[in-house]
Structure formats: structure tokens, C-alpha cells
Scaffold this active site. Structure first.
Site, PDB file in Angstrom:
ATOM      1  N   GLY A  55     -30.330  -1.224  -4.211  1.00 29.61           N
ATOM      2  CA  GLY A  55     -29.655   0.070  -4.288  1.00 29.61           C
ATOM      3  C   GLY A  55     -28.389   0.189  -3.476  1.00 29.61           C
TER       4      GLY A  55
ATOM      5  CG  HIS B 197     -23.519   2.208   7.776  1.00 29.25           C
ATOM      6  ND1 HIS B 197     -23.461   2.087   6.407  1.00 29.25           N
ATOM      7  CD2 HIS B 197     -22.830   1.144   8.269  1.00 29.25           C
ATOM      8  CE1 HIS B 197     -22.758   1.012   6.090  1.00 29.25           C
ATOM      9  NE2 HIS B 197     -22.371   0.422   7.193  1.00 29.25           N
TER      10      HIS B 197
HETATM   11  P1  NAD Z   1     -23.417   3.720  -2.810  1.00 27.67           P
HETATM   12  O1  NAD Z   1     -23.512   5.186  -3.099  1.00 27.67           O
HETATM   13  O2  NAD Z   1     -22.088   3.112  -2.675  1.00 27.67           O
HETATM   14  O3  NAD Z   1     -24.171   2.929  -3.989  1.00 27.67           O
HETATM   15  C1  NAD Z   1     -25.427   3.329  -4.435  1.00 27.67           C
HETATM   16  C2  NAD Z   1     -25.987   2.270  -5.327  1.00 27.67           C
HETATM   17  O4  NAD Z   1     -27.320   2.666  -5.633  1.00 27.67           O
HETATM   18  C3  NAD Z   1     -25.247   2.072  -6.637  1.00 27.67           C
HETATM   19  O5  NAD Z   1     -24.992   0.690  -6.830  1.00 27.67           O
HETATM   20  C4  NAD Z   1     -26.228   2.608  -7.684  1.00 27.67           C
HETATM   21  O6  NAD Z   1     -26.178   1.883  -8.902  1.00 27.67           O
HETATM   22  C5  NAD Z   1     -27.547   2.393  -6.992  1.00 27.67           C
HETATM   23  N1  NAD Z   1     -28.629   3.276  -7.422  1.00 27.67           N
HETATM   24  C6  NAD Z   1     -28.575   4.570  -7.841  1.00 27.67           C
HETATM   25  N2  NAD Z   1     -29.810   5.019  -8.114  1.00 27.67           N
HETATM   26  C7  NAD Z   1     -30.653   3.985  -7.878  1.00 27.67           C
HETATM   27  C8  NAD Z   1     -32.061   3.839  -7.975  1.00 27.67           C
HETATM   28  N3  NAD Z   1     -32.871   4.834  -8.371  1.00 27.67           N
HETATM   29  N4  NAD Z   1     -32.602   2.639  -7.645  1.00 27.67           N
HETATM   30  C9  NAD Z   1     -31.799   1.592  -7.228  1.00 27.67           C
HETATM   31  N5  NAD Z   1     -30.466   1.690  -7.132  1.00 27.67           N
HETATM   32  C10 NAD Z   1     -29.907   2.876  -7.446  1.00 27.67           C
HETATM   33  O7  NAD Z   1     -24.344   3.454  -1.539  1.00 27.67           O
HETATM   34  P2  NAD Z   1     -24.300   2.277  -0.494  1.00 27.67           P
HETATM   35  O8  NAD Z   1     -23.942   0.985  -1.135  1.00 27.67           O
HETATM   36  O9  NAD Z   1     -25.518   2.393   0.342  1.00 27.67           O
HETATM   37  O10 NAD Z   1     -23.034   2.745   0.333  1.00 27.67           O
HETATM   38  C11 NAD Z   1     -23.043   2.612   1.569  1.00 27.67           C
HETATM   39  C12 NAD Z   1     -22.904   3.948   2.324  1.00 27.67           C
HETATM   40  O11 NAD Z   1     -23.602   5.090   1.840  1.00 27.67           O
HETATM   41  C13 NAD Z   1     -23.493   3.688   3.630  1.00 27.67           C
HETATM   42  O12 NAD Z   1     -22.516   3.944   4.586  1.00 27.67           O
HETATM   43  C14 NAD Z   1     -24.653   4.658   3.803  1.00 27.67           C
HETATM   44  O13 NAD Z   1     -24.737   5.019   5.160  1.00 27.67           O
HETATM   45  C15 NAD Z   1     -24.283   5.766   2.948  1.00 27.67           C
HETATM   46  N6  NAD Z   1     -25.344   6.658   2.419  1.00 27.67           N
HETATM   47  C16 NAD Z   1     -26.603   6.715   2.906  1.00 27.67           C
HETATM   48  C17 NAD Z   1     -27.565   7.569   2.347  1.00 27.67           C
HETATM   49  C18 NAD Z   1     -28.959   7.635   2.917  1.00 27.67           C
HETATM   50  O14 NAD Z   1     -29.130   7.457   4.125  1.00 27.67           O
HETATM   51  N7  NAD Z   1     -29.993   7.825   2.093  1.00 27.67           N
HETATM   52  C19 NAD Z   1     -27.232   8.359   1.262  1.00 27.67           C
HETATM   53  C20 NAD Z   1     -25.902   8.284   0.776  1.00 27.67           C
HETATM   54  C21 NAD Z   1     -24.988   7.420   1.341  1.00 27.67           C
END
Ligand code: NAD
Length: 235
Positions: free
Chosen positions: A175, A109
Site C-alpha cells: 500500500g 514519518h
Molecule cells: P500514498 O497515498 O502516496 O499511496 C497510497 C498507495 O496505497 C497507492 O499506491 C494506492 O494504490 C494504495 N492503496 C490504496 N488503497 C489500497 C488498499 N486498500 N490496499 C492496498 N493498497 C492501497 O501513500 P504512501 O506511499 O504511504 O505515501 C507516503 C506518505 O503518506 C507518508 O509520508 C505517510 O506518512 C503518509 N500518510 C500516512 C497515513 C497513515 O498514517 N495511515 C495516511 C495518509 C498518508
């Protein structure tokens, strides 16, 4: 061990792996899409309507990224490379896998620390500072935009990601809520004999897949545990 005789591990990571580095997830109880409308911030239409708002949203995320560090889960995945060929496919736009030392990271992404020309999607530049401003130009003279795959845009790296998953001997899914396609569909390309470990406090089984193992733990705990097990059985 010669690299070509190593077993292959594919990793699909999502926002949850970076949560313990203090980067907000999107769909969790305190995720970003609970307080922001993605239609206003992460679509080509939002960029046309209000580019300053879009730039500001990603500037805040980028500034934060310059201030945080990889966590135990990112570092554990690097350790796996001692005994496995490891390919990471990440939905994350942060660079925490790279900063932990992982050598093969494919971003589905986009990447927060990069920008690209609005005149040529292949003209990508590295950002060394958190702020991307209206008026910042690419080498071709066109306005720079965040190097992010917005909702409604194609995901060019999905093809190499499919090839990685098809070849994997083991798949780790860490995650991710598995709600965003085509990324979520990658699980379907794993061979039916490939063990799939879902490491996520909210992990749920898939009715038609009995090769899935659920590890309902935070990444900072669950990933180092499974990595130590995998390193032990590889010896
Ligand atoms: P999402 O927000 O939909 O889901 C997050 C998941 O992480 C959930 O299932 C939750 O239960 C889990 N989670 C929360 N805390 C956790 C932990 N400590 N350890 C393990 N799991 C944990 O995120 P997604 O599925 O990655 O959604 C995809 C979109 O979000 C993508 O497009 C991505 O680009 C974007 N995104 C990226 C970032 C980043 O780059 N760090 C941050 C936020 C969103």
C-alpha cells in the site's frame, strides 16, 4: 522454533494498508493531497506561518485515529510472527500495526499519537486525547508540535530501516505509491535474491529488478493471502 533460526521478513507499509480502516491515503484519487496543499500543512514553514492551521489538520486526523480499528491486513502481519522474525517499517503515522499486535514497528514519518517539544526534538510525549492545542507545553516549557516528519525534514529512522531491509530474507511492500524518498529507496537495499512482494492495486514492476512479484489486490485481501502462503511454506 527458536527466534534466531527464524527467517526474517521485512515489511514496508504505506497509507494503502490503512485505507480499509477508513484512513485516507495521500496520493490516491480521493487522497488528502488532492484536497489539501501539503505546503500549507506539512512543512516547517507552514508551522512557522500558521501553527493553528497545522494543529487543526493533525487534530482532525488524530480524532479519526481514535475512532478506527486495524483491518485484516494488519492482523495477518501479526500472525506471521508465529513462524518468522517480522520487522515492520511503516510510513504511516497511525498506530494500527501496534494495535493489531505487531511487536517490531519502526515509524519513518512519526506518530500521530505523539507530540514533541519545539525546543528539544528528543523530548517526545504520548497524547491520550485527540486534541493538541496552541499553548500545550512540553515538560521543558516549550510549545508542543505534532511528532511528524514534515516535508523537508530529516528522517532519523531511515538508518535502522536500511539495516532491517539488508538483513531480510523476504520483503513485503504494502500500500505505498513509492513516491516519497528516502522510504521508496529502501527497496534498493534488499539483496538481489530477496523476493519482494508488492501488494497494492496499482503496483507496477521495476525494470531493473526481476525479484519483484506483483499482487494487484487491496491489502485486506492480498496480505492475508500471502501471509497464509508464507506460513504454509515455513512448516
Ligand atoms: P500514498 O497515498 O502516496 O499511496 C497510497 C498507495 O496505497 C497507492 O499506491 C494506492 O494504490 C494504495 N492503496 C490504496 N488503497 C489500497 C488498499 N486498500 N490496499 C492496498 N493498497 C492501497 O501513500 P504512501 O506511499 O504511504 O505515501 C507516503 C506518505 O503518506 C507518508 O509520508 C505517510 O506518512 C503518509 N500518510 C500516512 C497515513 C497513515 O498514517 N495511515 C495516511 C495518509 C498518508
Amino acid at each position: 522454533m527458536p527466534a534466531d533460526s527464524m527467517k526474517r521478513i521485512a515489511v514496508l507499509s504505506g497509507a494503502g494498508i490503512s485505507a480499509e480502516s477508513s484512513i485516507s491515503t495521500f496520493r490516491d484519487h480521493n487522497g488528502l493531497w488532492r484536497t489539501h496543499r501539503f505546503e500549507d500543512l506539512a512543512t516547517p514553514e507552514a508551522w512557522q506561518r500558521n501553527p493553528l492551521l497545522v494543529l487543526e489538520f493533525y487534530n482532525v486526523r488524530r480524532k479519526q485515529l481514535f475512532e478506527v480499528e486495524p483491518n485484516a491486513a494488519h492482523y495477518a502481519l501479526k500472525r506471521l510472527e508465529q513462524h518468522y522474525h517480522v520487522d515492520i517499517i511503516t510510513q504511516n503515522v497511525d498506530d494500527l500495526h501496534e494495535r493489531a499486535g505487531s511487536t517490531s514497528v519502526l515509524h519513518l514519518h512519526g506518530e500521530l499519537k505523539k507530540a514533541r517539544s519545539t525546543g528539544n526534538p528528543d523530548l517526545v510525549v504520548e497524547l491520550t486525547h485527540w486534541e493538541l492545542k496552541w499553548g500545550d507545553k512540553a515538560p521543558d516549557g516549550a510549545q508542543l508540535r505534532p511528532h511528524i516528519v514534515w516535508f523537508g525534514e530529516a528522517v532519523p529512522n531511515i538508518s535502522p530501516a536500511i539495516q532491517i531491509v539488508k538483513k531480510a530474507d523476504i520483503l513485503l511492500v504494502i500500500g505505498t505509491s513509492l513516491q516519497v524518498y528516502p522510504a521508496a529507496g529502501l527497496l534498493g537495499y534488499a539483496s538481489q535474491h530477496t523476493p519482494i512482494y508488492l501488494i497494492d492495486p496499482q503496483a507496477t514492476g521495476h525494470r531493473d529488478m526481476d525479484n519483484i512479484h506483483l499482487i494487484r489486490k487491496k491489502a485486506g485481501e492480498g496480505v492475508p493471502e500471502i501471509v497464509e502462503q508464507l506460513l504454509t511454506i515455513s512448516i
